[in-house]
Design an enzyme around this catalytic site. Sequence first.
Site, PDB file in Angstrom:
ATOM      1  N   LYS A  63     108.044  51.436  24.038  1.00 26.05           N
ATOM      2  CA  LYS A  63     108.103  52.898  24.042  1.00 26.05           C
ATOM      3  C   LYS A  63     109.321  53.387  24.822  1.00 26.05           C
ATOM      4  O   LYS A  63     109.779  52.715  25.748  1.00 26.05           O
ATOM      5  CB  LYS A  63     106.761  53.479  24.510  1.00 26.05           C
ATOM      6  CG  LYS A  63     106.581  53.670  25.953  1.00 26.05           C
ATOM      7  CD  LYS A  63     105.229  54.348  26.233  1.00 26.05           C
ATOM      8  CE  LYS A  63     105.228  54.670  27.714  1.00 26.05           C
ATOM      9  NZ  LYS A  63     104.192  55.499  28.191  1.00 26.05           N
ATOM     10  N   LYS A  91     102.046  48.553  38.802  1.00 30.43           N
ATOM     11  CA  LYS A  91     103.129  49.047  39.652  1.00 30.43           C
ATOM     12  C   LYS A  91     103.259  48.208  40.913  1.00 30.43           C
ATOM     13  O   LYS A  91     104.367  47.955  41.390  1.00 30.43           O
ATOM     14  CB  LYS A  91     102.883  50.512  40.025  1.00 30.43           C
ATOM     15  CG  LYS A  91     103.124  51.476  38.882  1.00 30.43           C
ATOM     16  CD  LYS A  91     103.194  52.905  39.400  1.00 30.43           C
ATOM     17  CE  LYS A  91     103.377  53.906  38.271  1.00 30.43           C
ATOM     18  NZ  LYS A  91     103.382  55.292  38.745  1.00 30.43           N
ATOM     19  N   LYS A 142     112.017  55.827  30.865  1.00 35.53           N
ATOM     20  CA  LYS A 142     113.146  55.944  31.808  1.00 35.53           C
ATOM     21  C   LYS A 142     113.447  54.608  32.466  1.00 35.53           C
ATOM     22  O   LYS A 142     114.540  54.396  32.977  1.00 35.53           O
ATOM     23  CB  LYS A 142     112.841  57.005  32.868  1.00 35.53           C
ATOM     24  CG  LYS A 142     111.635  56.634  33.703  1.00 35.53           C
ATOM     25  CD  LYS A 142     111.025  57.782  34.419  1.00 35.53           C
ATOM     26  CE  LYS A 142     109.632  57.375  34.871  1.00 35.53           C
ATOM     27  NZ  LYS A 142     108.610  58.340  34.663  1.00 35.53           N
TER      28      LYS A 142
HETATM   29  P1  AMP Z   1     106.180  59.141  32.342  1.00 31.18           P
HETATM   30  O1  AMP Z   1     107.209  59.945  33.049  1.00 31.18           O
HETATM   31  O2  AMP Z   1     106.696  57.923  31.657  1.00 31.18           O
HETATM   32  O3  AMP Z   1     104.965  58.875  33.177  1.00 31.18           O
HETATM   33  O4  AMP Z   1     105.657  60.077  31.144  1.00 31.18           O
HETATM   34  C1  AMP Z   1     105.035  61.301  31.336  1.00 31.18           C
HETATM   35  C2  AMP Z   1     104.308  61.674  30.060  1.00 31.18           C
HETATM   36  O5  AMP Z   1     105.260  61.746  28.973  1.00 31.18           O
HETATM   37  C3  AMP Z   1     103.285  60.630  29.606  1.00 31.18           C
HETATM   38  O6  AMP Z   1     102.010  60.860  30.133  1.00 31.18           O
HETATM   39  C4  AMP Z   1     103.277  60.808  28.107  1.00 31.18           C
HETATM   40  O7  AMP Z   1     102.432  61.868  27.754  1.00 31.18           O
HETATM   41  C5  AMP Z   1     104.685  61.205  27.793  1.00 31.18           C
HETATM   42  N1  AMP Z   1     105.526  60.075  27.350  1.00 31.18           N
HETATM   43  C6  AMP Z   1     106.257  59.242  28.126  1.00 31.18           C
HETATM   44  N2  AMP Z   1     106.933  58.341  27.367  1.00 31.18           N
HETATM   45  C7  AMP Z   1     106.620  58.626  26.088  1.00 31.18           C
HETATM   46  C8  AMP Z   1     107.012  58.083  24.820  1.00 31.18           C
HETATM   47  N3  AMP Z   1     107.866  57.075  24.725  1.00 31.18           N
HETATM   48  N4  AMP Z   1     106.503  58.629  23.699  1.00 31.18           N
HETATM   49  C9  AMP Z   1     105.649  59.667  23.787  1.00 31.18           C
HETATM   50  N5  AMP Z   1     105.248  60.222  24.930  1.00 31.18           N
HETATM   51  C10 AMP Z   1     105.712  59.721  26.071  1.00 31.18           C
END
Ligand code: AMP
Length: 357
Positions: free
Chosen positions: A217, A134, A220
Amino acid sequence: MTSSTTETVAVPATSTKLAAGQKHRVLSGMQPSADSLHLGNYIGALVNWVRMQDEYDAIFFIPDLHAITVPQDPAELAHRTRVTAAQYIAGGVDVDKCTLFVQSQVPEHAQLAWVLNCITGFGEASRMTQFKDKAQKQGTDQASVGLFTYPILQAADILLYQPHGVPVGEDQRQHVELSRDLANRFNSRFGETFQVPEAFIQKESAKIYDLQNPTAKMSKSAESPAGLINLLDDPKTTAKRIKSAVTDTETEIRFDREAKPGISNLLTIYSTISGQPVEKIVADYQGKMYGHLKVDLAELVTNHLTPIRERAQELLADPAELDRLLAHGADKAREIASATLADVYAKVGFLPYGGAR
Ligand code: AMP
Ligand code: TRP
């Protein structure tokens, strides 16, 4: 989504003994960093949380203190915190079964984080890979000290509640490891205080990929929104994105992550939303075209998400009621957090407060 084939988190056997009627505790949170959760958040995290709230004493929270480790627009942060909470509830988090709260409403998080900051080595914190990633994105000089100590605040989030398990994606494993190290260190320096938590790591089968770029993956921070399925998007947008998903030049519908990442991703989504095993779906679509699968999947997903979107909108239409639910959650959380913090303060040698506050 009750089938065991959709189990999406690896739960290690825990050695902690329980009293009769007592449940193991789990705790997790997702940052309020977008206007909508996407399907990866939903399948990878939220669906699991909902499943866990029956079997576990579950605590879920919205880490808004973590959100400000990178610059935030204040009005947008407040909006996103409510939107995130509304989606948790609309997605099935039941505030009567579990504890749901906003991190900044429980001051003990910041208070314990300070104590943990003081038992964390500078080198130890420097090894956290998420910080490196980051910070690099922002330019290391721009990165805040808050971003640097982010994992220590996360350790405080966890250790305050003495959970047995922390369900998270693989990217958070290192942070849970740090919480374990800090728990063990504090316990050995000051006496038994913290439960040492286990990471419950999301299974590979729960990972959702970008529809336009199916080897990355779903995230956002994707370059284009076309690869995202957002919980709060209107069904037309969602259907269009699914129908435009990138596939391959073959015609056969089968699961092969390496050779056919696009189709495999669609099959994973189909399987987790319908609760059917991938093999059954593949068998059902034998001889059919990619277009068939996409049309059916678009209908399945939009039918599944519509009530969630509508419920979230209903909750957001009455922010005072939503804030009341969150305040209730914060009060419940504080009962646990304040007991842990009092124990910690006494153990490190802080004087008990003798006034009448
Ligand atoms: P983030 O907001 O990207 O930090 O995601 C929060 C949580 O959502 C992560 O810790 C994962 O458990 C889940 N997550 C995020 N992106 C994915 C994805 N593409 N596929 C599956 N789980 C995800
Ligand atoms: N760092 C986590 C993420 O980005 C969010 C988080 C903050 C968290 N505190 C936590 C997750 C405590 C689990 C437990 O996904």
